[in-house]
Structure formats: structure tokens, C-alpha cells
Design a protein around this motif. Structure first.
Motif, mmCIF file in Angstrom:
data_model
loop_
_atom_site.group_PDB
_atom_site.id
_atom_site.type_symbol
_atom_site.label_atom_id
_atom_site.label_comp_id
_atom_site.label_asym_id
_atom_site.label_seq_id
_atom_site.Cartn_x
_atom_site.Cartn_y
_atom_site.Cartn_z
ATOM 1 N N GLU A 49 13.324 36.860 -12.650
ATOM 2 C CA GLU A 49 14.135 37.960 -12.128
ATOM 3 C C GLU A 49 15.583 37.505 -11.967
ATOM 4 N N THR A 50 16.499 38.317 -12.447
ATOM 5 C CA THR A 50 17.920 38.014 -12.312
ATOM 6 C C THR A 50 18.618 39.181 -11.632
ATOM 7 N N GLY A 51 19.705 38.876 -10.939
ATOM 8 C CA GLY A 51 20.425 39.903 -10.200
ATOM 9 C C GLY A 51 21.864 40.020 -10.664
ATOM 10 N N PRO A 52 22.680 40.706 -9.889
ATOM 11 C CA PRO A 52 24.067 40.955 -10.284
ATOM 12 C C PRO A 52 24.951 39.721 -10.144
ATOM 13 N N LYS A 53 26.071 39.771 -10.837
ATOM 14 C CA LYS A 53 27.075 38.715 -10.763
ATOM 15 C C LYS A 53 28.113 39.138 -9.719
ATOM 16 N N ILE A 54 28.254 38.336 -8.652
ATOM 17 C CA ILE A 54 29.114 38.694 -7.520
ATOM 18 C C ILE A 54 30.242 37.682 -7.359
ATOM 19 N N GLY A 55 31.476 38.165 -7.307
ATOM 20 C CA GLY A 55 32.639 37.320 -7.043
ATOM 21 C C GLY A 55 33.056 37.441 -5.584
ATOM 22 N N ILE A 56 33.303 36.308 -4.931
ATOM 23 C CA ILE A 56 33.685 36.305 -3.512
ATOM 24 C C ILE A 56 34.931 35.451 -3.324
ATOM 25 N N SER A 57 35.938 36.011 -2.670
ATOM 26 C CA SER A 57 37.170 35.273 -2.369
ATOM 27 C C SER A 57 37.342 35.189 -0.853
ATOM 28 N N ILE A 58 37.446 33.955 -0.337
ATOM 29 C CA ILE A 58 37.601 33.709 1.101
ATOM 30 C C ILE A 58 39.023 33.274 1.393
ATOM 31 N N TYR A 59 39.601 33.808 2.463
ATOM 32 C CA TYR A 59 41.028 33.570 2.710
ATOM 33 C C TYR A 59 41.359 32.100 2.908
ATOM 34 N N ARG A 70 30.620 32.335 5.019
ATOM 35 C CA ARG A 70 30.456 32.313 3.558
ATOM 36 C C ARG A 70 29.157 31.633 3.151
ATOM 37 N N SER A 71 28.737 30.636 3.919
ATOM 38 C CA SER A 71 27.472 29.973 3.628
ATOM 39 C C SER A 71 26.302 30.934 3.804
ATOM 40 N N GLU A 72 26.321 31.696 4.890
ATOM 41 C CA GLU A 72 25.271 32.682 5.152
ATOM 42 C C GLU A 72 25.279 33.780 4.093
ATOM 43 N N LEU A 73 26.469 34.239 3.721
ATOM 44 C CA LEU A 73 26.618 35.299 2.718
ATOM 45 C C LEU A 73 26.081 34.851 1.360
ATOM 46 N N LYS A 74 26.462 33.656 0.942
ATOM 47 C CA LYS A 74 26.022 33.130 -0.357
ATOM 48 C C LYS A 74 24.499 32.967 -0.395
ATOM 49 N N GLN A 75 23.949 32.415 0.671
ATOM 50 C CA GLN A 75 22.504 32.200 0.724
ATOM 51 C C GLN A 75 21.742 33.521 0.670
ATOM 52 N N TYR A 76 22.223 34.508 1.414
ATOM 53 C CA TYR A 76 21.548 35.808 1.431
ATOM 54 C C TYR A 76 21.612 36.485 0.068
ATOM 55 N N LEU A 77 22.773 36.452 -0.571
ATOM 56 C CA LEU A 77 22.919 37.078 -1.889
ATOM 57 C C LEU A 77 22.039 36.400 -2.934
ATOM 58 N N GLU A 78 21.960 35.087 -2.883
ATOM 59 C CA GLU A 78 21.178 34.358 -3.887
ATOM 60 C C GLU A 78 19.677 34.498 -3.642
ATOM 61 N N ASP A 84 24.013 36.038 -8.905
ATOM 62 C CA ASP A 84 24.785 34.907 -9.408
ATOM 63 C C ASP A 84 26.121 34.950 -8.672
ATOM 64 N N VAL A 85 26.336 34.035 -7.730
ATOM 65 C CA VAL A 85 27.495 34.095 -6.838
ATOM 66 C C VAL A 85 28.586 33.134 -7.289
ATOM 67 N N ILE A 86 29.810 33.656 -7.405
ATOM 68 C CA ILE A 86 30.993 32.847 -7.705
ATOM 69 C C ILE A 86 31.876 32.879 -6.464
ATOM 70 N N ILE A 113 33.463 40.758 -3.262
ATOM 71 C CA ILE A 113 33.619 40.717 -1.804
ATOM 72 C C ILE A 113 34.880 39.922 -1.491
ATOM 73 N N VAL A 114 35.731 40.470 -0.621
ATOM 74 C CA VAL A 114 37.014 39.833 -0.316
ATOM 75 C C VAL A 114 37.212 39.702 1.192
ATOM 76 N N ASN A 115 37.524 38.491 1.606
ATOM 77 C CA ASN A 115 38.014 38.199 2.956
ATOM 78 C C ASN A 115 39.528 38.037 2.796
ATOM 79 N N PRO A 116 40.308 39.112 2.998
ATOM 80 C CA PRO A 116 41.713 39.107 2.575
ATOM 81 C C PRO A 116 42.602 38.120 3.332
ATOM 82 N N VAL A 117 43.498 37.500 2.595
ATOM 83 C CA VAL A 117 44.523 36.654 3.210
ATOM 84 C C VAL A 117 45.446 37.538 4.029
ATOM 85 N N GLU A 118 45.905 38.617 3.419
ATOM 86 C CA GLU A 118 46.765 39.598 4.088
ATOM 87 C C GLU A 118 46.125 40.975 3.951
#
Length: 354
Positions: A49-59, A70-78, A84-86, A113-118
Motif C-alpha cells: 500500500e502506498t499513499g500520497p506524496k506530502i511536502g512539509i516546510s518548517i519555519y 514535526r516528528s509527531e506529524l511525520k510519524q503520523y503521516l507515514e 511519502d513525506v518530504i 503543509i507549511v509552518n510559515p516563517v512569516e
């Protein structure tokens, strides 16, 4: 002539037999190989089983709370969504984060998913993702209500997951108000305090600062702000500010309010090095319920903190993004409540605690 015909017939039989052997053996061998490979892999022919490709940027990766988030988020998504988390670190640079989002789009990510800098960059990022047809979720730092309304009015696949920092500030003020002396350690009728704030201009910092004092005053206490400064959510900067406070005002300081636990932990080091007795002749309070801070609360060194539920926020963000990827309608905003944490709280309910 008969002998020649007989010889030709025998040769024909030999060639025919060779052909049949040549044609059947490889197929049988291929079949055995496939069966053996499936057996050795333990899949018995079932597709992984494969899932979506997710891009995440942390400020910023060096933010203690966002490191846990981010550790909790990545683990839950995977593990739950088989995604597939980037994951990328913006390093506090909005231009770098903009480049990361553009790369996620170019790489064909199914969601971002974005944790915005500004937070002010949210409209541009929302438009970029919307034009590319890629759902977007903002976390931890929320775009303002006007921007959220724009998503709704234009039917954009954009949402945000966060908290109400006014609630966090209120809980901080209540924690001090619930002390036996209500924060007035010297009994002069006034709570003299220092405020260690997060980043300048940050909405969380502003509301936590404002509402902590508001809750104290609404409880009947008079207050006197002796000092305030920006520690940028950082432990070392929080310690330096607390050292400055203690060197300047000494025993006059009764309470040090900290916009987050990293600064509170730094302030605690400064307080102990100055020879003060935290929890007796000075109170400290923070936000986030980091593991070290909770330990200090149990030891009576920090008056309390406010749980910033990173597990609830990360799972809500992931679930919201997956729903949008699947074409489902979602709300433009989801709020996860804070939880007050003091020495009388049930610590076993906190993640990572016994």
C-alpha cells in the motif's frame, strides 16, 4: 528412398521434441521463480500500500516545540496515511521557504503543509498552491481571519490548524492567581513581574503576553511590569533576559511570565544561579508543557505551564490535508484547545509521561 524418408522423419521428431522442451521449460522456470519470489517476500502477490506524496516546510528546526511537532506529524503521516513525506527546514528565512514550496509543487506533491516563517506570506503561498491544484494546510502560525475568509469565498483547498493564544495567556494568569499568595510574594498588594516574550510582532507572543496579565488583574490583583523583552522562543536568550532582570531588579521581581517553556527553562537556570529559590521567593510560568518543564513543575521549581497539544494539532493537520487530497470539503480553520498544567494536574495524561 524409403530409408531417406525414414531418416528425415526421425530428424523431424528430434527437432519437434527440442522445440517443445525449449518452449515449456522457460515458462515453467519463470513460474517457479515468481512463486519463489512471492514466497520469500512474504507478500503472496499482494501489492504494497502506498499513499500520497506530502511536502512539509518548517519555519525553523532549532525551535524545541516545532522539533517535537514535526516528528509527531511525520510519524503520523507515514504510519497512518502511508505517505511519502518530504520535510524541509526554512531556517527562519521566508525566501527559502518560498523556494521550498515551489520545489514541492514542481516535484508533484499531492499536498503541502507549511509552518510559515512569516504569516504575511500566507496569501502568496495559498495562491501558488491553489493554481497548482495542490491542497495546503498551515500549522502553528495562523493566517488572519481576512485571509481565511478569502479561502472560503474563493473555494480554495486551503486550511489551517492552530490554537487560541488568548486561551494560553489566560491560563498562565490563572496559574499565578491560584498560588497561595496569588503571586504577591512580598505582600505589598502588587504583583511585580517580568515578561519574556517570543518574537516581535508574533500574534502568539502578543496574545499570551496580554491575556496572562489580564487574567491576573481580572482576578483582583494589581500588577507592575518591571521588564519585558523578546527572547524569540529560545532557551539561551530567555536565560540572558532573566539574568538582566535579576541583576537590575533583584528581589523586587516576584513573577517571570514566559511566552514558552524553552524561555522558562532558561529563566529557571538564571534564577537558580542568582541564588533565588524558584517556587518560594519567585514564580515562573511557561507554555508548551515540554518534558523538562513538566519535571520542574513536579519538583516545585516552575509554577505551571500550558499544554500546547502538538499531538492533537499534528494529527488534525494530517487528517485535514488527506481529506482535501481525497476531494472532501473541510473547514478553513481547526482549533485545538490548550490544557492547564500545574503540580496538581494528572501528569500521566501528558504524552511521554509516566
Amino acid at each position: 528412398m524409403k530409408r531417406l524418408s525414414k531418416r528425415i522423419f526421425v530428424v523431424f521428431l528430434i527437432v519437434l521434441a527440442a522445440f517443445l522442451l525449449h518452449g515449456c521449460a522457460p515458462r515453467e522456470q519463470e513460474k517457479n521463480t515468481e512463486e519463489r519470489s512471492a514466497s520469500e517476500a512474504g507478500t503472496e502477490g499482494v501489492r504494497e500500500e502506498t499513499g500520497p506524496k506530502i511536502g512539509i516546510s518548517i519555519y525553523r528546526y532549532d525551535d524545541t516545540f516545532m522539533k517535537l511537532y514535526r516528528s509527531e506529524l511525520k510519524q503520523y503521516l507515514e504510519e497512518t496515511c502511508h505517505a511519502d513525506v518530504i520535510m524541509r527546514n526554512a531556517g527562519g528565512d521566508q525566501e527559502e521557504q518560498n523556494r521550498q514550496i515551489s520545489q514541492f509543487i514542481s516535484d508533484g506533491c499531492d499536498g503541502i503543509i507549511v509552518n510559515p516563517v512569516e504569516v504575511s506570506a500566507a496569501p502568496g503561498l495559498s495562491d501558488d498552491c491553489s493554481r497548482a491544484g495542490i491542497p495546503l494546510v498551515f500549522i502553528n502560525r495562523e493566517p488572519n481571519e481576512e485571509e481565511q475568509k478569502r479561502w472560503q469565498d474563493n473555494h480554495m483547498a486551503v486550511s489551517c490548524v492552530g490554537t487560541d493564544s488568548r486561551q494560553a495567556g489566560t491560563y498562565q494568569g490563572e496559574i499565578i492567581r491560584e498560588m497561595p499568595d496569588k503571586g504577591d510574594i512580598n505582600g505589598d498588594g502588587v504583583v511585580s513581574y517580568a515578561m519574556l516574550m517570543g518574537e516581535d510582532g508574533n500574534e502568539d507572543s502578543r496574545y499570551r503576553t496580554e491575556y496572562s496579565i489580564k487574567a491576573l488583574e481580572e482576578g483582583g490583583m494589581k500588577t507592575d511590569k518591571l521588564f519585558s523583552g523578546n527572547g524569540d522562543w529560545n532557551k539561551d536568550k530567555g536565560k540572558k533576559l532573566a539574568q538582566e532582570v535579576l541583576n537590575t531588579y533583584g528581589s523586587r521581581i516576584e513573577v517571570i511570565f514566559c511566552n514558552n517553556d524553552s524561555m522558562a527553562n532558561g529563566a529557571l537556570e538564571a534564577v537558580e544561579e542568582a541564588g533565588r529559590v524558584p517556587g518560594k521567593d519567585i514564580y515562573l510560568v511557561g507554555v508548551d508543557a515540554l518534558q523538562d518543564t513538566v519535571k520542574y513543575i513536579k519538583e516545585g521549581k516552575i509554577a505551571g505551564t500550558v499544554l500546547n497539544d502538538l499531538e492533537g494539532q499534528s494529527q488534525t493537520a494530517a487528517d485535514t490535508l488527506i481529506k482535501m487530497i481525497d476531494g472532501e470539503d473541510v473547514d478553513t480553520r481547526y482549533q485545538v484547545d490548550y490544557i492547564k498544567v500545574t503540580a496538581i494536574s494528572t501528569f500521566h495524561t501528558l504524552k511521554g509521561e509516566d
